[in-house]
Design an enzyme around this catalytic site. Structure first.
Site, PDB file in Angstrom:
ATOM      1  N   PHE A 175       0.847  -1.185   0.000  1.00 51.65           N
ATOM      2  CA  PHE A 175       0.000   0.000   0.000  1.00 51.65           C
ATOM      3  C   PHE A 175       0.883   1.235   0.000  1.00 51.65           C
ATOM      4  CE2 PHE A 175      -3.335  -2.739   2.149  1.00 51.65           C
ATOM      5  CZ  PHE A 175      -4.177  -2.770   1.034  1.00 51.65           C
ATOM      6  N   GLU A 176       0.458   2.225  -0.734  1.00 52.63           N
ATOM      7  CA  GLU A 176       1.225   3.461  -0.855  1.00 52.63           C
ATOM      8  C   GLU A 176       1.508   4.111   0.493  1.00 52.63           C
ATOM      9  OE1 GLU A 176       0.492   7.861  -2.797  1.00 52.63           O
ATOM     10  OE2 GLU A 176      -0.532   6.140  -3.690  1.00 52.63           O
TER      11      GLU A 176
END
Length: 264
Positions: free
Chosen positions: A61-62
């Protein structure tokens, strides 16, 4: 809410267009890959792949989460939400996640956008005149980084207003102007691996980088795909038909998203 139903073959279980899109996207992923995923269909596709053919797939996930395990029925509404961290291998600063991307450790980035053009360029910035846009969109986030430094899969509904001759703004680069223009712009790696829609699986000609039909979704014709596209697609003489969603895939997807928040 009206259910957006696809038209499955007579011998298969009924499914929605969103379920078809999610399952088709999951099949493009491979075991052992490291995948940047967003929220919604992209996360469902990556999680479904983990539970079927790619148990060794790692989700990023960013926001800085590496290797989470998504709990069925508890899909996070944002990449910054605590449910994204469940049983994760590591929680790191966002800069460290993007550093992994810059070093070439990320195999696939899942992307979307309001517009995509014949060379796979994506727009998630604005629609219309830049000085007075008709619609302002969320912007890039980490999308430009991902599209610039990794191969990407685009998952989207197939509509003429999305598939345009030229995007109003290149938020995330595909193959730029075709040919070797991506490399000439300083991006020697990456590009669009596949565009997955509810009508077709789309790839790109290896030389011109023009979008082409690689496979048709069940019950769809090449003419229907072209009619819903705002530019001329490359259409091979013999286009295969993709496999319909299996009962197993649909059952796992129903378990992951029982309220059909993303697959209605």
């Amino acid at each position: 809410m009206t259910t957006d139903l696809a038209t499955p073959p007579a011998d298969t279980k009924p499914y929605t267009k969103s379920q078809l899109l999610t399952i088709s996207a999951s099949r493009v992923l491979e075991d052992g890959q490291i995948v940047f995923a967003g929220i919604g269909i992209t996360l469902l596709a990556a999680t479904l792949a983990q539970r079927t053919h790619a148990p060794g797939l790692t989700i990023l996930f960013e926001g800085g989460v590496i290797g989470p395990f998504i709990q069925p029925g508890e899909l996070p509404p944002s990449t910054n939400e605590q449910r994204c961290t469940r049983r994760a291998n590591m929680l790191v600063p966002i800069t460290d996640v993007l550093l992994l991307l810059q070093r070439g450790y990320v195999d696939i980035g899942f992307m979307g956008g309001a517009q995509i053009d014949r060379y796979g360029n994506l727009n998630s910035s604005y629609i219309g005149d830049p000085d007075m846009p008709k619609t302002r969109l969320p912007g890039t986030g980490g999308g430009n980084d991902i599209a610039s430094l990794a191969e990407i899969i685009v998952a989207t509904k197939h509509e003429k207003r999305r598939f345009v001759e030229k995007v109003d703004f290149v938020t995330s680069p595909g193959f730029i102007d075709g040919g070797d223009s991506r490399a000439r712009c300083g991006l020697p790696y990456g590009g669009v691996k596949k565009v997955v829609t509810d009508l077709a699986l789309l790839g790109f000609d290896p030389d011109t980088k023009l979008m082409r039909i690689d496979a048709l979704q069940p019950g769809v014709t090449a003419e229907e795909v072209q009619d819903n596209t705002g530019f001329d697609l490359v259409i091979p003489d013999d286009v295969p038909i993709a496999e319909a969603p299996t009962a197993t895939e649909l059952a796992i997807l129903e378990n992951l998203d029982p309220e059909r928040l993303y697959t209605h």
